[in-house]
Enzyme design. Structure first.
Site, short mmCIF file in Angstrom:
data_model
loop_
_atom_site.label_atom_id
_atom_site.label_comp_id
_atom_site.label_asym_id
_atom_site.label_seq_id
_atom_site.Cartn_x
_atom_site.Cartn_y
_atom_site.Cartn_z
N ASP A 95 0.87 -1.18 0.00
CA ASP A 95 0.00 0.00 0.00
C ASP A 95 0.90 1.23 0.00
O ASP A 95 1.76 1.37 0.88
CB ASP A 95 -0.86 -0.04 1.28
CG ASP A 95 -2.19 0.63 1.09
OD1 ASP A 95 -2.21 1.70 0.46
OD2 ASP A 95 -3.20 0.10 1.59
N ASP A 196 -2.92 4.83 -2.46
CA ASP A 196 -3.93 5.45 -1.62
C ASP A 196 -4.36 6.82 -2.15
O ASP A 196 -3.49 7.64 -2.51
CB ASP A 196 -3.32 5.61 -0.21
CG ASP A 196 -4.33 6.02 0.84
OD1 ASP A 196 -5.25 5.24 1.13
OD2 ASP A 196 -4.18 7.14 1.39
N GLU A 250 -6.53 3.91 -5.65
CA GLU A 250 -7.75 4.16 -4.88
C GLU A 250 -8.18 5.58 -5.18
O GLU A 250 -7.42 6.53 -4.98
CB GLU A 250 -7.47 4.01 -3.38
CG GLU A 250 -8.76 4.03 -2.59
CD GLU A 250 -8.68 4.78 -1.28
OE1 GLU A 250 -9.56 4.58 -0.45
OE2 GLU A 250 -7.76 5.60 -1.08
N HIS A 324 -11.22 -2.32 4.24
CA HIS A 324 -11.05 -1.91 5.63
C HIS A 324 -11.73 -0.58 5.96
O HIS A 324 -11.65 -0.12 7.09
CB HIS A 324 -9.55 -1.80 5.92
CG HIS A 324 -8.90 -0.76 5.05
ND1 HIS A 324 -8.74 -0.92 3.69
CD2 HIS A 324 -8.44 0.48 5.33
CE1 HIS A 324 -8.19 0.16 3.18
NE2 HIS A 324 -7.99 1.02 4.16
N ASP A 325 -12.35 0.07 4.97
CA ASP A 325 -13.03 1.35 5.22
C ASP A 325 -14.54 1.21 5.15
O ASP A 325 -15.26 2.22 5.20
CB ASP A 325 -12.61 2.38 4.15
CG ASP A 325 -11.17 2.80 4.28
OD1 ASP A 325 -10.66 2.81 5.42
OD2 ASP A 325 -10.55 3.12 3.25
C1 NOJ Z 1 -7.91 5.62 2.22
C2 NOJ Z 1 -7.59 4.51 3.18
O1 NOJ Z 1 -8.16 3.33 2.72
C3 NOJ Z 1 -8.13 4.94 4.52
O2 NOJ Z 1 -8.11 3.89 5.45
C4 NOJ Z 1 -7.35 6.14 4.97
O3 NOJ Z 1 -7.92 6.65 6.15
C5 NOJ Z 1 -7.36 7.25 3.91
N1 NOJ Z 1 -7.16 6.77 2.58
C6 NOJ Z 1 -6.28 8.28 4.20
O4 NOJ Z 1 -5.02 7.74 3.91
#
Ligand code: NOJ
Length: 553
Positions: A95, A196, A250, A324-325
């Site tokens: 990541d 990210d 992402e 995970h979000d």
């Molecule tokens: C996306 C990540 O998946 C998340 O967990 C994170 O809080 C934010 N980007 C900031 O890096």
């Protein structure tokens, strides 16, 4: 890995498997489970950040891009993981969080100490006359997007937590640092990167106030055309040299058009993109912190638009229900009490036969659910705590607020992986950093492998994608888009046609498909209720998914 035929697994390292008893998952824990992942059939594992970090945002606040946080292990552990994974035909995807660093990063600390070179690594501005901050932007985790930069009178941009400072990609040295980081890990044997919030790296030089409308505000720093230039440059300097290397960006609040650009092979940017529009169908008026039913027609419409948008224009989707979000999709869009197995397999089926690369988030393959925590101290996530405080400030009662947190918290997917029915679900011999969901006595890997149907179904989906070109690259066409209960589509490739139906709800239904589906010799391919004959009046049981295939003349 060939990203068109392979499936990627996401291991949230902190909650995957703890081998040293500190209550936090580690690299050795992943190495130990590589044979399990091989059995599932995935070809790559994306591991969430394990760099040194103060962990204010669970590792997305990186303090050193070249190290490993001791809580996750050592560089030797990492080398061993790469080696073992490779022996089992699995690549490691890391990541890369390069939109921002932790404020504990050496660059930020040097900048704070007055080093001008490093001050230019960040986005520092003064507040104009009559304004408290350089702009009126809000951070994605709540509060202003600017924080005071020491006692300089300036502010630094921080789109997430105040301890995450946005980097200044206009500075060529920052872009060089990014390429150096990628090359360092590639040389160590990493085979992929997840980047990210990568569509946020192109900020304008001029910072202007938004109208106060959140969408308009996001457009001021999201998907700026210059992001394409930065990605091309990064690609040419690093992973672009290796055709087998896999990259997934992402993308925060992105568009189909931008993602076609990011993922078209001839653009030399990325292989594929995650977008989140389909996971906002239970955000009424765009508001996440509410408890609301999801809009099924909207969900299908969004998925359909992206299938057509990217599929017909040379782009490539990353397909996923969970990460995970996000709360767990089976709890969110299905019935995890009465039809847990069928909901899981049917959601997996409808996703895995689409055009794109499927991602499986840890625990999905055994039907893990949200933990339904009742107390705020069971939640660890910074965003959830900020949201709870705001809900209380707005006048909601504790009971109302906790119901919302329970439905939307990112911690729903971050609870420890449930390996067996022993203490802490076999995740750790210590005290887990976040509680285990209390259904682990029943829902766990050991039980699933002995008695379950979900893991086995994922194996089949993954194998079929490997074997069948029509699943990998077949053209996509929707069916029954306006149907309020069934999700259906067809894929076509050469002389083959594949049709898929999923009853997204718990009521059985008989669907007359005669107007949509031509007569022919339809063979059963896969279904989560077992083999069934093709019929023009297709009967679908609760959460049933089924596919048929035929050869056309
Ligand atoms: C996306 C990540 O998946 C998340 O967990 C994170 O809080 C934010 N980007 C900031 O890096």
């Amino acid at each position: 890995m060939d990203f068109k035929s392979g499936v990627i697994y996401q291991a949230y390292i902190k909650s995957f498997n703890d081998t040293d008893g500190n209550g936090i998952g580690d690299l050795k824990g992943i190495t130990e489970k590589i044979p399990y992942l091989e059995k599932l059939g995935v070809e790559m594992v994306w591991i969430n950040p394990f760099y040194p970090s103060p962990q204010n945002d669970n590792g997305y606040d990186i303090a050193d891009y070249y190290g490993i946080d001791p809580m996750f292990g050592t560089m030797d552990d990492f080398d061993e993981l790469i080696e073992v994974a490779e022996q089992h035909g699995i690549g490691i995807m890391m990541d890369l969080v390069i939109n921002h660093t932790s404020t504990e990063h050496e660059w930020f600390q040097k900048a704070l100490a007055g080093d001008e070179k490093y001050q230019d690594y960040y986005i520092l501005r003064e507040a104009p006359e009559g304004q408290k901050y350089p702009t009126n932007w809000v951070s994605k985790f709540g509060g202003p997007a600017w924080e005071p930069f020491g006692d300089t009178g300036k502010y630094y941009l921080s789109l997430f937590d105040p301890t995450q400072a946005d980097l200044n990609w206009r500075n060529p040295e920052v872009r060089k640092e990014a390429a150096d980081i990628v090359n360092f890990w590639m040389n160590k044997g990493v085979k992929g990167f997840r980047l990210d919030v990568i569509n946020l790296i192109g900020k304008d030089e001029e910072f202007v106030n938004s109208t106060g409308d959140l969408d308009q505000e996001k457009s001021l720093y999201t998907d700026n055309p210059i992001v394409h230039d930065y990605l091309k440059e990064l690609n040419h300097r690093s992973f672009g040299k290796y055709p087998e290397f896999v990259t997934v960006g992402e993308m925060s609040s992105t568009s189909i058009e931008s993602c076609i650009g990011y993922t078209k092979p001839e653009n030399d940017e990325l292989d594929m993109a995650f977008n989140f529009h389909h996971l906002k169908v239970d955000y009424p008026n765009g508001e996440k912190w509410t408890k609301a039913p999801f809009d099924f027609l909207e969900l299908k419409k969004i998925m359909n638009d992206w299938q057509i948008g990217l599929g017909e224009n040379g782009g490539w989707n990353a397909l996923f229900w969970n990460n995970h979000d996000q709360p767990r999709a089976i709890s969110r869009f299905g019935d995890d009490k009465n039809y847990r197995e069928k909901t899981t397999t049917s959601q997996a089926h409808i996703l895995h036969f689409l055009h794109g690369t499927p991602f499986v988030y840890q625990g999905e393959e055994i039907g893990m659910t949200d933990p339904y925590f009742d107390e705020m101290d069971q939640y660890q996530d910074v965003e959830s705590h900020n949201a709870y405080d705001s809900l209380i400030e707005e006048g909601k009662s504790h009971e109302e607020a906790i119901e919302i947190i329970k439905a939307k918290s990112r911690d729903n997917s971050r609870t420890p992986m449930q390996w067996n029915d022993e203490k802490h679900a076999g995740f750790t011999e210590g005290t887990p950093w976040i509680e285990v969901a209390d259904n682990y006595k029943v829902i766990n890997v050991e039980n699933e492998l002995e008695n379950g149907e979900i893991f086995n179904y994922y194996q089949k989906l993954i194998q079929l994608r490997k074997d069948m070109e029509i699943i990998q690259i077949g053209a996509y066409e929707p069916m029954f888009l306006e149907h309020e209960q069934v999700w259906a589509y067809r894929r076509k490739h050469d002389d083959q046609e594949l049709i898929t139906f999923s009853n997204f709800y718990g009521d059985p239904i008989t669907l007359d498909i005669s107007n949509e589906v031509e007569d022919g010799d339809w063979d059963y391919l896969l279904g989560n209720y077992g083999e069934k004959a093709f019929h023009k009046n297709l009967e679908l049981a609760p959460y049933e998914a089924v596919s048929f295939i035929r050869t056309t003349e």
